[in-house]
Design a protein around this motif. Structure first.
Motif, mmCIF file in Angstrom:
data_model
loop_
_atom_site.group_PDB
_atom_site.id
_atom_site.type_symbol
_atom_site.label_atom_id
_atom_site.label_comp_id
_atom_site.label_asym_id
_atom_site.label_seq_id
_atom_site.Cartn_x
_atom_site.Cartn_y
_atom_site.Cartn_z
ATOM 1 N N SER A 100 0.895 -1.089 0.122
ATOM 2 C CA SER A 100 0.044 0.139 0.004
ATOM 3 C C SER A 100 0.849 1.421 -0.095
ATOM 4 C CB SER A 100 -0.665 -0.210 1.345
ATOM 5 O OG SER A 100 -0.146 0.130 2.468
ATOM 6 N N ALA A 101 2.166 1.103 0.417
ATOM 7 C CA ALA A 101 2.963 2.413 0.597
ATOM 8 C C ALA A 101 4.556 1.863 0.934
ATOM 9 C CB ALA A 101 2.320 3.411 1.539
ATOM 10 N N VAL A 102 5.343 2.602 0.590
ATOM 11 C CA VAL A 102 6.716 2.664 0.807
ATOM 12 C C VAL A 102 7.084 3.821 1.585
ATOM 13 C CG1 VAL A 102 9.051 1.911 0.123
ATOM 14 C CG2 VAL A 102 7.129 0.723 -0.831
ATOM 15 N N ARG A 103 7.970 3.834 2.561
ATOM 16 C CA ARG A 103 8.546 4.913 3.218
ATOM 17 C C ARG A 103 10.162 4.598 3.236
ATOM 18 N NH1 ARG A 103 4.764 6.997 8.318
ATOM 19 N NH2 ARG A 103 2.761 7.440 6.856
ATOM 20 N N PRO A 104 10.648 5.207 2.208
ATOM 21 C CA PRO A 104 12.251 5.074 1.931
ATOM 22 C C PRO A 104 13.108 5.643 3.460
ATOM 23 C CG PRO A 104 11.512 5.848 0.305
ATOM 24 C CD PRO A 104 10.432 5.854 1.263
ATOM 25 N N SER A 105 13.875 5.087 3.892
ATOM 26 C CA SER A 105 14.851 5.291 5.014
ATOM 27 C C SER A 105 15.039 7.012 4.949
ATOM 28 C CB SER A 105 16.366 4.741 5.038
ATOM 29 O OG SER A 105 16.921 5.106 6.065
ATOM 30 N N PRO A 106 14.490 7.735 5.932
ATOM 31 C CA PRO A 106 14.640 9.027 6.057
ATOM 32 C C PRO A 106 15.785 9.672 6.485
ATOM 33 C CG PRO A 106 13.387 8.469 7.643
ATOM 34 C CD PRO A 106 13.555 7.232 7.044
ATOM 35 N N GLU A 107 16.514 8.967 7.141
ATOM 36 C CA GLU A 107 17.793 9.161 7.944
ATOM 37 C C GLU A 107 18.773 8.141 7.889
ATOM 38 O OE1 GLU A 107 16.670 10.019 11.945
ATOM 39 O OE2 GLU A 107 15.562 11.939 11.272
ATOM 40 N N ALA A 108 20.048 8.383 8.082
ATOM 41 C CA ALA A 108 21.185 7.495 7.768
ATOM 42 C C ALA A 108 21.219 6.145 8.896
ATOM 43 C CB ALA A 108 22.427 8.160 8.384
ATOM 44 N N ASP A 109 20.186 6.229 9.905
ATOM 45 C CA ASP A 109 20.152 5.017 10.834
ATOM 46 C C ASP A 109 18.935 4.573 11.109
ATOM 47 O OD1 ASP A 109 19.177 7.284 12.155
ATOM 48 O OD2 ASP A 109 20.162 6.904 14.138
ATOM 49 N N ALA A 110 17.902 4.965 9.995
ATOM 50 C CA ALA A 110 16.684 4.653 9.998
ATOM 51 C C ALA A 110 16.330 3.538 8.826
ATOM 52 C CB ALA A 110 15.592 5.795 9.681
ATOM 53 N N THR A 111 15.285 2.769 9.395
ATOM 54 C CA THR A 111 14.955 1.604 8.496
ATOM 55 C C THR A 111 13.921 2.031 7.320
ATOM 56 O OG1 THR A 111 13.387 1.104 9.934
ATOM 57 C CG2 THR A 111 15.299 -0.370 9.986
ATOM 58 N N THR A 112 13.847 1.113 6.251
ATOM 59 C CA THR A 112 12.555 1.455 5.321
ATOM 60 C C THR A 112 11.442 0.886 5.754
ATOM 61 O OG1 THR A 112 14.377 1.914 3.545
ATOM 62 C CG2 THR A 112 12.158 1.074 2.860
ATOM 63 N N ARG A 113 10.520 1.390 5.568
ATOM 64 C CA ARG A 113 8.992 0.592 5.965
ATOM 65 C C ARG A 113 8.338 0.422 4.688
ATOM 66 N NH1 ARG A 113 5.925 3.399 10.924
ATOM 67 N NH2 ARG A 113 7.722 4.117 12.398
ATOM 68 N N VAL A 114 7.957 -0.999 4.401
ATOM 69 C CA VAL A 114 7.351 -1.238 3.607
ATOM 70 C C VAL A 114 5.899 -1.890 3.841
ATOM 71 C CG1 VAL A 114 6.957 -3.065 1.738
ATOM 72 C CG2 VAL A 114 9.362 -1.947 2.216
ATOM 73 N N MET A 115 4.704 -1.114 3.677
ATOM 74 C CA MET A 115 3.451 -1.101 4.196
ATOM 75 C C MET A 115 2.711 -2.290 3.278
ATOM 76 S SD MET A 115 4.407 1.722 5.653
ATOM 77 C CE MET A 115 3.843 3.358 4.685
ATOM 78 N N LEU A 116 2.087 -3.202 4.000
ATOM 79 C CA LEU A 116 1.246 -4.229 3.285
ATOM 80 C C LEU A 116 -0.162 -4.264 3.855
ATOM 81 C CD1 LEU A 116 3.744 -7.280 3.437
ATOM 82 C CD2 LEU A 116 3.602 -5.527 1.720
ATOM 83 N N SER A 117 -1.098 -4.214 2.770
ATOM 84 C CA SER A 117 -2.424 -4.136 3.296
ATOM 85 C C SER A 117 -3.065 -5.675 3.007
ATOM 86 C CB SER A 117 -3.142 -3.248 2.607
ATOM 87 O OG SER A 117 -3.255 -3.183 1.367
#
Length: 469
Positions: A100-117
């Motif tokens: 449903s959406a993807v949130r690429p890693s916004p900071e150097a130490d942050a993970t990427t979120r892949v949202m599944l519906s």
């Protein structure tokens, strides 16, 4: 401000003065005092729950970062992998559902979120967030996520507790009821406080009930603006008043705009190469879509929404709610990778901007930690005011019971030229804020009936006494 006030000798309504001496305020003050007293007594329990749960929510942001540190953060590596590779790793671990959406890693130490519906066992209103290391494409975990702020299970539970006590739609009435009356109580307290003689506002050198009243009113005056703000912004997304506010904004052309997700005409229906509608690999793919958005000036954090069907475009939107807000969005054609529409936050209507800022300030997002501390201080202040209010009511009694309520019939002292416009304004306000208008109408009806019953009983007693003589 006084949440559950009670009257002392200097507060009690005075006997009606001759018409020539009576001023509008002299007649109005007892009415404000009575409304403030009963609103405080009856609404305070709901406000107490809202304050306690709001206090928890304001602290939930930091708690979330601690509890879910493994999923949210990663060791900083040398180079982030393409987003498409990270999404592929998430899909390999979780082939079920739809992206449903993807949130690429916004900071150097942050993970990427892949949202599944559409994941079995996940609330239909929620998504399953898969957390991917942007440097290694390893999945670090998955958690249920809710809302545009990406609330994880802990914050979601507290948010729902604050919003509806985990009772669903019926439970939302409690929070709307509290928000509908909080500003009324706050404004009434302000009016009563500033109408008192200066000597009666002093805290130093006082004791007993007068000291409680001074503390209650003095602290309430400083916090009143915050309470009015929380009330107004809370009503913005409430069930009934929120719907009326939304209709009003729409009629004024002030609704929140959205970017057009329609694909370019000549490419519509040809964007399925390399994937199907609703798939992150649809058309040109995530990496080119993200690059096109970057070229339009969309910096992190962003969220990429895949096309809903073969005639739709990718939507890339900024999701930063802290100041300065980043809320720009673009639509990208899935066949060509070209930007087909751009919407800037600067172009939002005034009321749409104010609504966005108000909600983010209410939820503690706008100014981060400072915002959250301010909300916690307001919540604690409201709790103290409620306790002081009930304590004043108790102190007005005789040590073993609460004091008598403010005498009824105060409205009869209000001059008609003030009462009629006031009733008209209340009727209009009650229509737009029904959980204010309906309880107020019910209270007035009960009050009038009780007054009439008491009047008739008194008249019968007087008549029988006369006959006996």
């Amino acid at each position: 401000m006084t949440i559950a006030p009670s009257t002392s000798t200097e507060e009690a309504p005075k006997p009606p003065a001759p018409a020539s001496e009576k001023s509008a305020w002299a007649g109005l003050r007892p009415l404000v005092l009575r409304l403030h007293f009963y609103a405080g007594v009856l609404v305070a329990p709901f406000l107490l729950v809202a304050a306690l749960t709001g206090l928890l929510y304001a602290a939930s942001f930091q708690a979330e970062e601690i509890v879910y540190d493994h999923e949210l953060t990663v060791p900083v590596g040398d180079r982030k992998l393409p987003v498409s590779e990270q999404v592929a790793a998430a899909r390999e671990a979780h082939p079920e559902g739809t992206i449903s959406a993807v949130r690429p890693s916004p900071e150097a130490d942050a993970t990427t979120r892949v949202m599944l519906s559409g994941i079995p066992g996940v609330d239909p209103d929620h998504t399953l967030a898969v957390f991917v290391d942007p440097y290694t494409a390893k999945v670090r975990g998955e958690l249920e996520q809710y809302g545009s702020t990406g609330a994880l299970p802990l914050r979601t539970w507290i948010d729902e507790f604050h919003r509806d006590l985990h009772l669903g739609e019926p439970g939302r009435l409690y929070s709307e009821f509290a928000a509908s009356w909080l500003w009324v109580i706050a404004c009434g307290g302000l009016v009563l406080w500033f109408s008192r003689r200066r000597a009666l506002r002093k805290i130093r050198g006082t004791s007993g009930r007068r000291r409680t009243l001074a503390l209650h009113g003095g602290v309430g005056v400083w916090a009143a603006a915050g309470f009015i703000f929380l009330s107004a912004t809370g009503l913005t997304w409430s069930t009934y008043a929120g719907a009326n506010i939304g209709e009003l904004r729409t009629s004024l052309g002030q609704e929140t705009p959205s970017v057009s997700a329609a694909a370019a005409g000549e490419h519509a229906g040809h964007g399925a190469a390399g994937g199907t509608a609703g798939d992150a690999a649809h058309g040109v793919g995530l990496d080119k879509v993200l690059a096109a958005a970057r070229a339009e000036g969309l910096g992190d954090p962003v969220e990429i929404v895949p096309p809903a069907d073969e005639k739709s475009a990718y939507v890339v939107r900024q999701i930063q709610r802290s100041w300065p807000e980043k809320q720009d969005s673009v639509a990208v054609d899935p066949a060509s990778g070209e930007v087909t529409d751009v919407l800037r936050f600067d172009d939002y209507p005034v009321l749409a901007k104010l609504t966005r800022w108000g909600i983010d300030l209410h939820t503690g997002n706008l100014f981060g930690l400072v915002n959250q501390i301010a909300l916690m201080a307001l919540a604690l202040t409201l709790i103290l005011l409620i306790l002081w209010g009930y304590r004043m009511w108790w102190q007005r009694g005789r040590g073993s019971a609460f004091g008598r309520p403010v005498p009824r019939g105060a409205w009869q002292q209000v001059p008609p030229y003030v009462l009629v416009p006031l009733l008209a304004a209340i009727a209009v306000l009650g229509y737009f804020v029904p959980l204010l208008g309906i309880p107020l109408a019910a209270f007035l009806a009960v009050d009038i009936v009780l007054g009439e019953v008491a009047h008739r009983r008194g008249r019968r007693t007087y008549t029988s006494g006369t006959a006996a003589r």
